[in-house]
Design an enzyme around this catalytic site. Structure first.
Site, PDB file in Angstrom:
ATOM      1  CE  LYS A 111      38.366  59.920  15.563  1.00 37.38           C
ATOM      2  NZ  LYS A 111      38.299  60.935  16.063  1.00 37.38           N
ATOM      3  N   GLY A 172      37.174  70.766  17.035  1.00 39.47           N
ATOM      4  CA  GLY A 172      37.453  71.108  18.280  1.00 39.47           C
ATOM      5  C   GLY A 172      36.745  72.926  18.252  1.00 39.47           C
ATOM      6  CG  ASN A 220      38.271  65.071  23.847  1.00 41.79           C
ATOM      7  OD1 ASN A 220      39.898  65.013  23.588  1.00 41.79           O
ATOM      8  ND2 ASN A 220      38.182  65.216  25.244  1.00 41.79           N
TER       9      ASN A 220
END
Length: 269
Positions: A111, A172, A220
């Site tokens: 990635k 995030g 994530n």
């Protein structure tokens, strides 16, 4: 896949990246967990088969004597997707990918992530293009993180990237898909898998991405930063499945006014 495609009705719905077949369309990261044990538990619960690892931040064998992530997420059960998180230029990103290939016995699936700066973690698209060209020429199968620009997505596909990964929102942030229209345009033009990467905050965000027609979602923080990461991993697993099934089924059209569920023709007066 077009939801009207006969394969949809027959139940065939493969997720294929660079010739590799996966059952789960949920891809997950390994950062921000409280422990490697929690990392393992959440990822096992998520059902994900592809696990992305920041090579510059995570030990997968380059630090002898330190806890090794692969002891908790063995390669015979998971496809390890090394990423270039923390890289801000093409040279560093390419070097990191070459290191990962050495650590993972020649594995070429990576990635690519080249960041512009640390405040927003938005992609540096200029350096991303340079790195992508070099990595493809070097035999890597490149899944590439980028912005939600359809022109950039097309260019990265033309270079030879095996999957384009437009952000839903900044990494995030948990804001969900901020620009679904750009994602739709990318999907309409793409001939490689489109995997939404970054910005998912909860299960409904993942479901929306899949309902748009995305081939997968990588996340994530949405799992790791939840109050109960293992439970959130389960929620994400189900959201991905539900969103994909809704896309394949084809939603009803939106209407301004009511439409009776039961027909009124022939009703007894």
């Amino acid at each position: 896949m077009n939801p009207a495609d006969p394969k949809s009705a027959s139940g065939e719905d493969p997720f294929i990246v660079a010739g590799r077949h996966f059952k789960s369309r949920l891809l997950v990261g390994t950062g921000k967990y409280e422990s490697l044990e929690q990392t393992r538990d959440a990822i096992e619960t998520s059902g994900a088969e592809v696990v992305t690892v920041a090579i510059r931040r995570t030990n997968i064998g380059q630090e002898p004597g330190e806890p090794n992530l692969l002891d908790f997420l063995p390669r015979d059960r998971f496809t390890i997707l090394p990423n270039t998180a923390g890289c801000h230029d093409a040279v560093t990103a390419v070097r990191t990918c070459r290191l990962s290939r050495e650590l993972l016995d020649g594995a070429n699936l990576v990635k690519l992530e080249v960041l512009a700066e640390d405040k927003t973690l938005l992609p540096n698209v200029t350096e991303t293009l340079v790195a992508a060209e070099r990595l493809v020429a070097d035999g890597f199968d490149v899944m590439v993180y980028t912005n939600d620009d359809p022109v950039m997505a097309r260019r990265l596909e033309e270079i030879g990237c095996v999957s384009v990964m437009p952000l839903a929102a900044p990494i995030g942030s948990g804001l969900g898909i901020c620009n679904p229209w750009n994602i739709l345009t990318i999907l309409e033009e793409a001939k490689v898998p489109i995997v939404v990467d970054a910005g998912v905050g909860t299960a409904s965000d993942a479901a929306v991405a899949m309902e748009l027609g995305c081939d997968g979602v990588l996340m994530n923080t949405a799992i790791a930063a939840a109050r109960n990461p293992v439970l959130m991993a389960s929620a994400m697993k189900h959201a991905i499945v539900a969103g994909r099934e809704a896309f394949r089924a084809g939603r009803m059209p939106r209407r301004r006014f009511a439409s009776a569920s039961s027909p009124v023709e022939g009703a007894i007066a």
